[in-house]
Write a protein that holds these residues in place. Structure first.
Motif, short mmCIF file in Angstrom:
data_model
loop_
_atom_site.label_atom_id
_atom_site.label_comp_id
_atom_site.label_asym_id
_atom_site.label_seq_id
_atom_site.Cartn_x
_atom_site.Cartn_y
_atom_site.Cartn_z
N LEU A 19 26.98 36.98 45.39
CA LEU A 19 26.02 38.07 45.25
C LEU A 19 26.11 38.79 43.91
CD1 LEU A 19 26.68 39.67 48.76
CD2 LEU A 19 24.84 38.08 48.15
N ARG A 20 27.10 38.42 43.11
CA ARG A 20 27.35 39.14 41.87
C ARG A 20 27.03 38.27 40.65
NH1 ARG A 20 30.72 43.49 42.78
NH2 ARG A 20 31.64 43.41 40.71
N PRO A 21 26.57 38.88 39.57
CA PRO A 21 26.39 38.10 38.34
C PRO A 21 27.73 37.50 37.91
CG PRO A 21 25.48 40.33 38.11
CD PRO A 21 26.22 40.28 39.40
N THR A 22 27.68 36.38 37.24
CA THR A 22 28.90 35.67 36.85
C THR A 22 29.86 36.57 36.09
OG1 THR A 22 27.64 33.62 36.74
CG2 THR A 22 29.76 33.64 35.63
N HIS A 23 29.36 37.38 35.19
CA HIS A 23 30.25 38.24 34.40
C HIS A 23 30.89 39.36 35.21
CE1 HIS A 23 26.45 40.45 34.12
NE2 HIS A 23 27.20 41.52 33.88
N GLU A 24 30.45 39.55 36.45
CA GLU A 24 31.02 40.58 37.33
C GLU A 24 31.82 39.98 38.48
OE1 GLU A 24 28.11 43.36 38.70
OE2 GLU A 24 27.45 43.85 36.68
N HIS A 25 32.09 38.68 38.43
CA HIS A 25 32.83 38.05 39.51
C HIS A 25 34.22 38.65 39.66
CE1 HIS A 25 30.57 34.00 40.19
NE2 HIS A 25 29.82 35.05 40.40
N LEU A 26 34.63 38.74 40.91
CA LEU A 26 35.99 39.16 41.22
C LEU A 26 36.89 37.94 41.09
CD1 LEU A 26 35.16 41.19 44.45
CD2 LEU A 26 35.54 42.10 42.16
N THR A 27 38.12 38.17 40.70
CA THR A 27 39.06 37.05 40.59
C THR A 27 39.94 36.98 41.83
OG1 THR A 27 40.68 38.41 39.44
CG2 THR A 27 39.12 37.18 38.07
N LYS A 28 40.37 35.78 42.13
CA LYS A 28 41.28 35.59 43.27
C LYS A 28 42.71 35.75 42.77
CE LYS A 28 38.95 31.81 44.63
NZ LYS A 28 38.58 30.65 45.48
N ASP A 29 43.00 36.98 42.42
CA ASP A 29 44.30 37.36 41.89
C ASP A 29 44.74 38.60 42.66
OD1 ASP A 29 46.40 38.49 40.45
OD2 ASP A 29 45.38 38.37 38.52
N LEU A 30 45.91 38.54 43.28
CA LEU A 30 46.37 39.65 44.11
C LEU A 30 46.56 40.95 43.34
CD1 LEU A 30 48.91 37.82 46.44
CD2 LEU A 30 46.56 38.51 46.95
N GLU A 31 46.70 40.86 42.02
CA GLU A 31 46.94 42.06 41.21
C GLU A 31 45.70 42.57 40.47
OE1 GLU A 31 49.81 43.74 41.34
OE2 GLU A 31 50.49 42.25 42.79
N ALA A 32 44.61 41.83 40.51
CA ALA A 32 43.40 42.26 39.79
C ALA A 32 42.81 43.51 40.44
CB ALA A 32 42.37 41.13 39.78
N PRO A 33 42.51 44.54 39.66
CA PRO A 33 41.98 45.79 40.21
C PRO A 33 40.64 45.59 40.92
CG PRO A 33 42.64 46.07 37.92
CD PRO A 33 42.68 44.61 38.21
N LEU A 34 40.52 46.23 42.08
CA LEU A 34 39.26 46.21 42.83
C LEU A 34 38.55 47.55 42.71
CD1 LEU A 34 40.33 44.46 46.17
CD2 LEU A 34 38.95 43.50 44.32
#
Length: 100
Positions: A19-34
């Protein structure tokens, strides 16, 4: 159980990224800020994360979990800081109290 929760959250990220533009994708990283400082989610994105997580948890973990209760929302910046903190919180909720 914690590994199962983490994998479930990675599938939630995959679904949200559709649902998000590519440049706004969330990463599958436990430490990446949400959420909170440096987080990638605005309020609408956080609502989507909560809704998809609740639905996916019920389907994949076999137990519903409520992430819109007062306890959770009163500490939103801590619970949703990153995928790791969310996984820890879900693990505690599933093992510490009934969320049905």
């Amino acid at each position: 159980m914690h590994a199962k929760i983490t994998q479930m959250l990675f599938r939630v990220v995959d679904e949200l990224n559709l649902l998000r533009p590519t440049h706004e994708h969330l990463t599958k990283d436990l430490e990446a800020p949400l959420a909170g400082d440096g987080g990638r989610l605005d309020s609408a994105g956080l609502i989507n994360l909560i809704a998809v997580t609740e639905q996916t948890a019920a389907a994949e973990l076999g137990r519903p979990i409520l992430l819109t209760d007062d306890d959770t929302l009163s500490q939103v910046d801590q619970v949703f800081r990153n995928l790791g903190t969310l996984a820890d919180y879900i693990h505690l909720r599933l093992n510490g109290k009934n969320d049905g």
